[in-house]
Design an enzyme around this catalytic site. Structure first.
Site, PDB file in Angstrom:
ATOM      1  N   ASP A   8      34.457  53.828  34.177  1.00 52.79           N
ATOM      2  CA  ASP A   8      32.997  53.775  34.819  1.00 52.79           C
ATOM      3  C   ASP A   8      32.640  51.950  34.100  1.00 52.79           C
ATOM      4  OD1 ASP A   8      29.921  54.104  36.086  1.00 52.79           O
ATOM      5  OD2 ASP A   8      29.465  54.266  33.966  1.00 52.79           O
ATOM      6  N   ASP A  10      28.798  50.506  34.417  1.00 46.18           N
ATOM      7  CA  ASP A  10      27.455  50.278  34.095  1.00 46.18           C
ATOM      8  C   ASP A  10      27.172  51.359  33.009  1.00 46.18           C
ATOM      9  OD1 ASP A  10      25.986  48.173  35.691  1.00 46.18           O
ATOM     10  OD2 ASP A  10      27.203  49.267  36.917  1.00 46.18           O
ATOM     11  N   ASP A 167      29.758  57.534  31.052  1.00 48.65           N
ATOM     12  CA  ASP A 167      28.816  57.597  30.057  1.00 48.65           C
ATOM     13  C   ASP A 167      27.658  58.415  30.544  1.00 48.65           C
ATOM     14  OD1 ASP A 167      25.914  55.779  31.011  1.00 48.65           O
ATOM     15  OD2 ASP A 167      27.922  55.639  31.852  1.00 48.65           O
TER      16      ASP A 167
END
Length: 222
Positions: A8, A10, A167
């Site tokens: 991922d 961001d 995250d």
């Protein structure tokens, strides 16, 4: 075993919330709206720009669909595409990516951020040549947590054993939906306690990532 490692963006490789926050305030204060706090904006990050802007509009009592919304979204994308001044790499990110590549891992990127600002921020940090495949939030008709973007990233990387690194709740769900192991970066934008998110391993600093990948035995995807 050499893995494909798909990331991922961001909240995983970059802390982009300050630029997203600033871009949102540029757009919405021009509409006569009071500024958002960073926490307000960050709470809507993770499911792509249309969802982010829709939730911001909804929170201010503005239309979150239709022509007026489309104009606000287009303006946000215009502002945000050039916004990198406040975005930073998380500590150890570049070294971890380079170490994984040196160890023979293929690297990919699967994000819900639109492709144009994704490529812009990769160029800004000089990371664009590290990734064998990049899928953005508008690359396919669907976004994470649908597994299709993650699986398409892996397909473009040539398939084989793979690990997903993210995250957030969206990332954890995406990995489950795709049937891939998930490594959770704990210092990103998640709202759920670490122990409540399904993951195969967790880390708080990117220095730990090459060792985790090296020790991990990921199943192959047909």
């Amino acid at each position: 075993m050499t893995h494909s490692v798909i990331f991922d963006l961001d909240g995983t490789l970059i802390d982009s919330a300050p630029d997203i926050h600033a871009s949102a305030n540029t757009v919405f204060t021009a509409l006569g709206q009071p500024p958002f706090t960073r926490a307000e904006v960050q709470g809507f990050v993770g499911r792509g720009a249309p969802n982010l802007v829709a939730r911001l509009c909804e929170s201010r009592g503005l239309p979150h669909e239709g022509p007026e919304f489309d104009r606000v979204l287009a303006r946000f994308l215009e502002v945000y595409e050039g916004a990198q001044a406040l975005t930073v790499l998380y500590p150890g990110t570049r070294a971890a990516l380079e170490a994984l590549q040196a160890a023979g891992c293929k690297l990919g990127l699967c994000t819900n951020k639109p492709l144009a600002p994704t490529l812009a921020v990769l160029r800004h940090f000089g990371l664009e040549n590290l990734f064998a495949a990049v899928i953005g939030g508008d690359s396919l008709p669907v976004k994470k947590p649908d597994p299709a973007p993650l699986l398409e990233t892996l397909t473009r990387m040539g398939g084989g054993p793979a690990i997903f690194v993210g995250d957030s709740e969206v990332d954890a769900e995406t990995a489950q939906n795709a049937g891939l192991p998930f490594l959770l970066f704990t210092e990103g934008y998640r709202k759920t306690p670490v122990e409540a998110l399904p993951h195969d391993a967790a880390f708080a600093h990117h220095d730990a990532l090459p060792g985790l990948v090296a020790a991990f035995s990921a199943p192959a995807v047909p």
